[in-house]
Design an enzyme around this catalytic site. Sequence first.
Site, PDB file in Angstrom:
ATOM      1  CG  ASP A  11      -0.356   0.172   2.534  1.00 43.50           C
ATOM      2  OD1 ASP A  11       0.883   0.289   2.608  1.00 43.50           O
ATOM      3  OD2 ASP A  11      -1.099   0.215   3.532  1.00 43.50           O
ATOM      4  CB  THR A  71       1.676  -2.661  11.116  1.00 46.24           C
ATOM      5  OG1 THR A  71       0.479  -3.113  10.453  1.00 46.24           O
ATOM      6  CG2 THR A  71       1.421  -1.321  11.794  1.00 46.24           C
ATOM      7  CG  HIS A 102       9.511 -24.386  11.797  1.00 46.60           C
ATOM      8  ND1 HIS A 102       9.428 -24.270  13.163  1.00 46.60           N
ATOM      9  CD2 HIS A 102      10.724 -24.942  11.542  1.00 46.60           C
ATOM     10  CE1 HIS A 102      10.536 -24.739  13.723  1.00 46.60           C
ATOM     11  NE2 HIS A 102      11.348 -25.143  12.754  1.00 46.60           N
ATOM     12  CG  HIS A 137       7.994 -28.296  10.281  1.00 43.34           C
ATOM     13  ND1 HIS A 137       7.571 -27.698  11.438  1.00 43.34           N
ATOM     14  CD2 HIS A 137       9.306 -28.598  10.469  1.00 43.34           C
ATOM     15  CE1 HIS A 137       8.580 -27.617  12.291  1.00 43.34           C
ATOM     16  NE2 HIS A 137       9.644 -28.167  11.730  1.00 43.34           N
TER      17      HIS A 137
HETATM   18  C1  RB5 Z   1      -2.060   2.698   6.426  1.00 47.20           C
HETATM   19  O1  RB5 Z   1      -2.087   3.923   7.077  1.00 47.20           O
HETATM   20  C2  RB5 Z   1      -1.884   1.569   7.447  1.00 47.20           C
HETATM   21  O2  RB5 Z   1      -3.015   1.443   8.227  1.00 47.20           O
HETATM   22  C3  RB5 Z   1      -1.556   0.275   6.748  1.00 47.20           C
HETATM   23  O3  RB5 Z   1      -0.418   0.448   5.968  1.00 47.20           O
HETATM   24  C4  RB5 Z   1      -1.253  -0.909   7.659  1.00 47.20           C
HETATM   25  O4  RB5 Z   1      -0.343  -0.578   8.646  1.00 47.20           O
HETATM   26  C5  RB5 Z   1      -2.412  -1.639   8.167  1.00 47.20           C
HETATM   27  O5  RB5 Z   1      -2.289  -2.716   8.770  1.00 47.20           O
END
Ligand code: RB5
Length: 150
Positions: A11, A71, A102, A137
């Site tokens: 993204d 994240t 694994h 596994h």
């Molecule tokens: C985008 O702002 C953010 O929410 C996205 O990149 C991500 O971290 C969501 O899990």
Amino acid sequence: MDVKKVVIASDHAGFEAKEFAKECLVKLGFEIEDLGTNSKDVSVDYPDFANILSNKISEKNGIYGVLICGTGIGISVAANRHANVRCALCHDVTTARLSREHNDANVLCFGARIVGRATIEDMINIFFATPFAGGRHQNRIDKLGSCYVS
Ligand code: RB5
């Protein structure tokens, strides 16, 4: 690993890390297909890019993926809703290595707001150098197919 091609997507939050990850993958000699997004300045929705990439992944066809969001959480959750996608949200060399040994992960995922460039390159290098260990596994991988509930 028999890697025929690596598909990559992110993204907007992962865009710059995606550009860097592509440089790392080129160093490893892989054919790469960039599925977007194409800017850090235009907000997009991570499920759209997880879906585009996951539709290209299927077991034993030699296509592996790299997915990135802020994240790594949202985009990995979305990818793992697809059959035959084993998307591993990794934070370091150990999680990247074990995701292959694994879990036979076929998509490496990380958070661009969580890990730095040195870790990204190390994770990519170890992920694509580590074979699946098989054995006990494999039984567990086989059971993933029965994890879908409606
Ligand atoms: C985008 O702002 C953010 O929410 C996205 O990149 C991500 O971290 C969501 O899990």
